[in-house]
Design a protein around this motif. Structure first.
Motif, short mmCIF file in Angstrom:
data_model
loop_
_atom_site.label_atom_id
_atom_site.label_comp_id
_atom_site.label_asym_id
_atom_site.label_seq_id
_atom_site.Cartn_x
_atom_site.Cartn_y
_atom_site.Cartn_z
N SER A 50 10.44 0.72 -7.71
CA SER A 50 9.00 0.52 -7.62
C SER A 50 8.26 1.79 -8.01
CB SER A 50 8.60 0.09 -6.21
OG SER A 50 8.90 1.11 -5.28
N ALA A 51 7.01 1.61 -8.43
CA ALA A 51 6.13 2.73 -8.75
C ALA A 51 4.72 2.32 -8.35
CB ALA A 51 6.18 3.07 -10.24
N SER A 52 3.92 3.29 -7.88
CA SER A 52 2.57 2.98 -7.44
C SER A 52 1.63 4.14 -7.75
CB SER A 52 2.54 2.67 -5.95
OG SER A 52 2.96 3.80 -5.21
N ALA A 53 0.33 3.82 -7.73
CA ALA A 53 -0.72 4.82 -7.95
C ALA A 53 -1.78 4.62 -6.88
CB ALA A 53 -1.33 4.66 -9.33
N GLY A 54 -2.29 5.74 -6.34
CA GLY A 54 -3.31 5.69 -5.30
C GLY A 54 -4.68 5.35 -5.87
N LEU A 55 -5.47 4.62 -5.06
CA LEU A 55 -6.82 4.21 -5.47
C LEU A 55 -7.92 4.95 -4.72
CD1 LEU A 55 -6.21 0.35 -5.64
CD2 LEU A 55 -6.22 2.00 -7.54
#
Length: 165
Positions: free
Chosen positions: A136-141
């Motif tokens: 998985s990979a994610s980016a903060g908002l």
């Protein structure tokens, strides 16, 4: 280094509203295994209870979830329990691999800060009917979220049914 260890257990209820739906109820515990001096742990144990309702059809699906976190106070910080929610969906790439996307939000644990929120993608691959591995990979908002994150997971399903997400 590695951060805290999270363990979870999920019970799935099949077809609560039509044959393509499901309801998952989960519990999670985060154990303080990371190095506090490197900022990889707060040194406390946290708990969460969540529920997820989804639709799982041939070719893909979607879900919504909600839950509550129960947080221990860290050494110098009073932390507040809070609500969390998310949405997501996935598509079958092959018989054993999916690709999915998600967006998650939760209440700030400090009460005064921004609420963390992130979006991301994941790719689980079924190794056997019971085991799968995922990336998985994610980016903060928001400013309260990490700029980015990556993860790897290994899952075991006791009843060896078909796979979702």
């Amino acid at each position: 280094g590695l951060g805290d260890l999270s363990l979870s257990a999920t019970y799935s209820f099949d077809a609560p509203i039509g044959e393509d739906t499901y309801l998952d109820v989960a519990g999670r515990i985060r154990l303080p295994t990371g190095d506090e001096s490197k900022g990889l742990s707060l040194g406390v144990t946290d708990y969460a209870a969540t529920a997820e309702f989804g639709v799982d059809r041939d070719g893909g699906g979607a879900y919504v979830n909600a839950g509550r976190r129960f947080l221990e106070d860290a050494s110098a910080d009073k932390r507040e329990d809070g609500w969390q929610a998310g949405v997501g969906g996935w598509l079958d790439v092959t018989d054993t691999t999916l690709i999915g996307a998600f967006a998650d939000w939760r209440e700030s644990s400090s009460g005064a800060g921004d609420d963390p929120a992130e979006e991301g993608a994941y790719v689980p691959h079924r190794l056997t009917p019971a085991f799968k591995i995922g990336l998985s990979a994610s980016a903060g908002l928001t400013d309260a979220s990490p700029d980015f994150g990556v993860g790897i997971s290994l899952s075991w399903r006791a009843n060896e049914r078909g796979d979702r997400k």
